[in-house]
Design an enzyme around this catalytic site. Structure first.
Site, PDB file in Angstrom:
ATOM      1  N   LYS A  22       0.694  -1.083   0.269  1.00  0.00           N
ATOM      2  CA  LYS A  22       0.073   0.199   0.348  1.00  0.00           C
ATOM      3  C   LYS A  22       0.785   1.609   0.122  1.00  0.00           C
ATOM      4  O   LYS A  22       0.891   1.970  -1.164  1.00  0.00           O
ATOM      5  CB  LYS A  22      -0.929   0.203   1.309  1.00  0.00           C
ATOM      6  CG  LYS A  22      -1.608   1.687   1.268  1.00  0.00           C
ATOM      7  CD  LYS A  22      -2.559   1.562   2.432  1.00  0.00           C
ATOM      8  CE  LYS A  22      -1.674   1.619   4.082  1.00  0.00           C
ATOM      9  NZ  LYS A  22      -1.135   2.901   4.277  1.00  0.00           N
ATOM     10  N   ASN A  23       1.869   1.537   0.429  1.00  0.00           N
ATOM     11  CA  ASN A  23       2.566   2.360   0.901  1.00  0.00           C
ATOM     12  C   ASN A  23       4.017   2.834   0.086  1.00  0.00           C
ATOM     13  O   ASN A  23       4.662   4.043  -0.006  1.00  0.00           O
ATOM     14  CB  ASN A  23       3.084   2.577   2.234  1.00  0.00           C
ATOM     15  CG  ASN A  23       2.341   2.423   3.220  1.00  0.00           C
ATOM     16  OD1 ASN A  23       1.307   3.225   2.781  1.00  0.00           O
ATOM     17  ND2 ASN A  23       2.648   2.470   4.759  1.00  0.00           N
ATOM     18  N   CYS A 117      -3.992  12.569  12.873  1.00  0.00           N
ATOM     19  CA  CYS A 117      -5.216  11.511  12.529  1.00  0.00           C
ATOM     20  C   CYS A 117      -4.808  10.534  14.592  1.00  0.00           C
ATOM     21  O   CYS A 117      -4.350  11.472  14.959  1.00  0.00           O
ATOM     22  CB  CYS A 117      -4.536   9.899  11.729  1.00  0.00           C
ATOM     23  SG  CYS A 117      -3.180   9.618  11.737  1.00  0.00           S
ATOM     24  N   ARG A 122       0.879  14.485  12.766  1.00  0.00           N
ATOM     25  CA  ARG A 122       0.997  14.432  11.335  1.00  0.00           C
ATOM     26  C   ARG A 122       1.593  15.558  10.548  1.00  0.00           C
ATOM     27  O   ARG A 122       0.350  15.944  10.207  1.00  0.00           O
ATOM     28  CB  ARG A 122      -0.115  13.800  10.770  1.00  0.00           C
ATOM     29  CG  ARG A 122      -0.794  12.489  11.123  1.00  0.00           C
ATOM     30  CD  ARG A 122       0.468  10.813  11.657  1.00  0.00           C
ATOM     31  NE  ARG A 122       0.868  10.152   9.738  1.00  0.00           N
ATOM     32  CZ  ARG A 122       0.115   9.295   9.803  1.00  0.00           C
ATOM     33  NH1 ARG A 122      -0.525   9.296  10.575  1.00  0.00           N
ATOM     34  NH2 ARG A 122       0.596   8.731   8.472  1.00  0.00           N
ATOM     35  N   ASP A 310       4.985   0.677  11.964  1.00  0.00           N
ATOM     36  CA  ASP A 310       3.764   0.293  11.678  1.00  0.00           C
ATOM     37  C   ASP A 310       3.461  -1.389  11.867  1.00  0.00           C
ATOM     38  O   ASP A 310       2.964  -1.577  11.617  1.00  0.00           O
ATOM     39  CB  ASP A 310       3.147  -0.230  10.334  1.00  0.00           C
ATOM     40  CG  ASP A 310       3.340   1.503   9.419  1.00  0.00           C
ATOM     41  OD1 ASP A 310       3.310   1.473   8.250  1.00  0.00           O
ATOM     42  OD2 ASP A 310       3.181   2.773  10.234  1.00  0.00           O
ATOM     43  N   ARG A 402      -8.403  -0.089   4.727  1.00  0.00           N
ATOM     44  CA  ARG A 402      -7.570   0.679   4.336  1.00  0.00           C
ATOM     45  C   ARG A 402      -6.080   0.682   3.586  1.00  0.00           C
ATOM     46  O   ARG A 402      -5.767   0.339   3.322  1.00  0.00           O
ATOM     47  CB  ARG A 402      -7.812   1.602   4.860  1.00  0.00           C
ATOM     48  CG  ARG A 402      -9.024   2.228   5.239  1.00  0.00           C
ATOM     49  CD  ARG A 402      -8.211   3.526   6.156  1.00  0.00           C
ATOM     50  NE  ARG A 402      -7.589   4.618   5.684  1.00  0.00           N
ATOM     51  CZ  ARG A 402      -7.253   5.539   5.683  1.00  0.00           C
ATOM     52  NH1 ARG A 402      -7.188   6.114   7.074  1.00  0.00           N
ATOM     53  NH2 ARG A 402      -5.774   6.489   5.253  1.00  0.00           N
TER      54      ARG A 402
HETATM   55  C1  EPZ Z   1       4.190   7.065   6.447  1.00  0.00           C
HETATM   56  O1  EPZ Z   1       3.907   7.852   6.783  1.00  0.00           O
HETATM   57  C2  EPZ Z   1       3.568   5.555   6.314  1.00  0.00           C
HETATM   58  N1  EPZ Z   1       2.415   5.959   5.592  1.00  0.00           N
HETATM   59  C3  EPZ Z   1       2.640   5.598   7.509  1.00  0.00           C
HETATM   60  O2  EPZ Z   1       2.157   4.074   7.058  1.00  0.00           O
HETATM   61  C4  EPZ Z   1       4.355   5.513   8.299  1.00  0.00           C
HETATM   62  O3  EPZ Z   1       3.346   4.872   9.524  1.00  0.00           O
HETATM   63  C5  EPZ Z   1       4.893   6.173   8.648  1.00  0.00           C
HETATM   64  O4  EPZ Z   1       5.265   6.441   7.260  1.00  0.00           O
HETATM   65  C6  EPZ Z   1       6.060   5.792   9.032  1.00  0.00           C
HETATM   66  O5  EPZ Z   1       7.185   5.236   8.453  1.00  0.00           O
HETATM   67  C7  EPZ Z   1       2.181   5.588   3.866  1.00  0.00           C
HETATM   68  O6  EPZ Z   1       3.583   5.677   3.622  1.00  0.00           O
HETATM   69  C8  EPZ Z   1       1.130   6.275   3.097  1.00  0.00           C
HETATM   70  P1  EPZ Z   1       6.427  10.442   7.655  1.00  0.00           P
HETATM   71  P2  EPZ Z   1       4.463   9.191   6.449  1.00  0.00           P
HETATM   72  O7  EPZ Z   1       6.283  11.376   7.956  1.00  0.00           O
HETATM   73  O8  EPZ Z   1       4.769   9.606   6.093  1.00  0.00           O
HETATM   74  C9  EPZ Z   1       6.779  13.685  11.336  1.00  0.00           C
HETATM   75  C10 EPZ Z   1       0.782   2.784   7.786  1.00  0.00           C
HETATM   76  O9  EPZ Z   1      -0.065   1.925   8.629  1.00  0.00           O
HETATM   77  N2  EPZ Z   1       6.404  15.118  10.773  1.00  0.00           N
HETATM   78  O10 EPZ Z   1       7.585   9.579   8.327  1.00  0.00           O
HETATM   79  O11 EPZ Z   1       3.001  10.517   7.337  1.00  0.00           O
HETATM   80  C11 EPZ Z   1       5.744  13.084  11.971  1.00  0.00           C
HETATM   81  O12 EPZ Z   1       4.364  13.873  12.607  1.00  0.00           O
HETATM   82  C12 EPZ Z   1       0.223   4.502   8.057  1.00  0.00           C
HETATM   83  O13 EPZ Z   1       0.710   2.466   6.943  1.00  0.00           O
HETATM   84  C13 EPZ Z   1       7.203  16.005  11.192  1.00  0.00           C
HETATM   85  O14 EPZ Z   1       7.255  16.711  12.040  1.00  0.00           O
HETATM   86  O15 EPZ Z   1       5.612   9.363   8.184  1.00  0.00           O
HETATM   87  C14 EPZ Z   1       5.254  11.555  12.788  1.00  0.00           C
HETATM   88  O16 EPZ Z   1       5.636  11.609  14.029  1.00  0.00           O
HETATM   89  C15 EPZ Z   1       0.734   4.821   9.231  1.00  0.00           C
HETATM   90  N3  EPZ Z   1       6.393  16.076  10.044  1.00  0.00           N
HETATM   91  C16 EPZ Z   1       7.084  11.151  11.872  1.00  0.00           C
HETATM   92  O17 EPZ Z   1       7.625  12.679  11.388  1.00  0.00           O
HETATM   93  C17 EPZ Z   1       6.121  16.507   8.426  1.00  0.00           C
HETATM   94  O18 EPZ Z   1       6.449  17.214   7.621  1.00  0.00           O
HETATM   95  C18 EPZ Z   1       6.688  10.536  10.691  1.00  0.00           C
HETATM   96  O19 EPZ Z   1       6.398  10.809   9.811  1.00  0.00           O
HETATM   97  C19 EPZ Z   1       6.326  15.132   8.333  1.00  0.00           C
HETATM   98  C20 EPZ Z   1       6.420  13.843   9.346  1.00  0.00           C
END
Ligand code: EPZ
Length: 422
Positions: A22-23, A117, A122, A310, A402
């Protein structure tokens, strides 16, 4: 409310084929905005989130559709609209991944500010910092983020945190920028590598995939391609644990072993045994064989190649039945322990201290009525139900749909007693 009814205590047996990621599929679909012509994707999982991204592409002027259960075709011939519909962004926050591609393709983008969420706020500040570094003028007003840039220009960018989404958004935008972009402290998840390989096949020039420094040299155009998405490492990890927690013996096919090393290594520390069989040219089959008991271990979630956040809820379920006490620290998201309450209602002994969960192993879990709060928490509750004494009713299946394709069917085929009621 839709629910699973699961009778616990059945040892799983047999083989399960893992679906596509998915990701990986979500950013790859967003990347088709950059590409002229037809793209044919294979090994795409049939999921709600993918359908949401397909709807988003259609709203932007592309043609996109599932050709069958795991193939998606995208055609990009018309002028791209630069405003992303509010209701589609709120349906799935990963839709924010269209920001970089729309901006790079049209010079404008107007994207609803994605909300948080259940697992965290996020924010998207790292996304915005990266796109701004490429020359985008950014305004945030009336709940929208507006981007403007006649032509993006390559730059050197340092990410304060290796954000997966921000790395994907900026990498996609940089493929059509003027000159070279370097992203330092980039995310290294397999899904980023898959996206980069897809873009390079479409004519992009990205180097450093799989490392934390990406070099992107801008090109004028990208063309449609045929591409097969990597397997879903989180679905794979979930089924590895399903085999172990049910004290069964199952095999997984269609997985990429390199992508599940952190999870398998921790499960081996618990006493689970694996054997790997090579089938066909590059098909690996992993056999899971668990004893009747397993040991407690400590877990700290980390960006790839560390233990994936995850998989934290699912691993917690497994450890509620381990011998001894495990400490699980969640370092990626600030609120990813929502599954704890529900596991406690099934008899788990878990204590939360800030971002740490202290899990004291118990001899058994008991079936109960439980509610899913988020996608991976749902997977954790399904694993608990497989091992629990008696029947568990799990409500809120929309979260599971999802991220897990044909979840009930796959479990039933392995001998689990799962009834699905919508
Ligand atoms: C991706 O989300 C995945 N989703 C998530 O999977 C996964 O948990 C996450 O990466 C971490 O591996 C998809 O790929 C669609 P991040 P993403 O940006 O890109 C902070 C699932 O269950 N952050 O690496 O949103 C954020 O708040 C989902 O399949 C900022 O502070 O993850 C978080 O604490 C859930 N500022 C951390 O970084 C930003 O601009 C990780 O977020 C962006 C992120």
């Amino acid at each position: 409310m839709s629910r699973f009814i699961i009778d616990g205590g059945y040892r799983l047996k047999g083989n399960v084929r893992i679906s596509g990621s998915k990701n990986a599929a979500l950013p790859i679909l967003a990347a088709t905005i950059l590409m002229d012509g037809d793209t044919h994707l294979d090994n795409v999982p049939h999921l709600l989130d993918i359908s949401s991204m397909i709807k988003m592409l259609e709203a932007l002027g592309l043609r996109a559709e599932y050709k069958n259960d795991c193939k998606v075709r995208v055609s990009n011939y018309r002028k791209i609209r630069h405003i992303a519909p509010y209701e589609l962004i709120t349906a799935m926050r990963a839709s924010f991944l269209v920001a970089g591609p729309i901006l790079a393709k049209t010079g404008l983008a107007k994207i609803p500010f994605p909300g948080g969420c259940s697992i965290g706020a996020r924010p998207v500040d790292i996304h915005l910092k990266g796109l701004k570094a490429l020359g985008a003028e950014i305004n945030i007003e009336h709940g929208f983020v507006s981007f403007k840039a006649k032509k993006l220009v390559g730059n050197k960018i340092f990410f304060d945190f290796p954000s997966v989404g921000a790395t994907e958004n900026v990498m996609m935008a940089a493929t059509l920028a003027e000159g070279e972009t370097v992203i330092e402290n980039a995310a290294q998840e397999p899904e980023i590598v898959d996206l980069g390989r897809f873009l390079n096949k479409a004519g992009a020039k990205i180097e450093g995939l799989g490392t934390n420094v990406l070099h992107i040299t801008g090109v004028d155009t990208l063309h449609g391609v045929n591409y097969s998405v990597i397997p879903d490492r989180i679905e794979a990890g979930t089924f590895l644990l399903a085999g172990a927690i049910s004290k069964g013996e199952i095999s997984l096919s269609g997985i990429n072993l390199e992508h599940v090393q952190a999870v398998m290594s921790k499960m081996e520390d618990c006493g689970v045994r694996f054997s790997v069989e090579s089938k066909g040219e590059n098909e690996k089959v992993v056999h899971v064989k668990s004893g009747d008991s397993f040991k407690a271990v400590d877990i700290s979630t980390r960006p790839f190649p560390g233990f994936p956040t995850d998989m934290q809820p699912q691993m917690m379920t497994f450890l509620t039945l381990a011998q001894g006490t495990s400490v699980i620290s969640e370092s990626v998201f600030e609120n990813r322990f929502l599954h704890v309450n529900e596991l406690q209602r099934m008899g788990a002994d878990i204590e939360i201290k800030r971002n740490n969960a202290i899990v004291r192993g118990v001899s058994s879990l008991s079936g109960a009525e439980v509610k899913i709060t988020d996608l991976r928490a749902g997977a954790a509750l399904v694993l608990a139900a497989l091992a629990a004494d008696g029947t568990t009713e799990i409500y809120g299946l929309k979260h599971l749909k999802r991220g897990y394709a044909k979840f009930a069917e796959k479990l039933t085929a392995l001998g689990a007693k799962v009834t699905s009621e919508s």
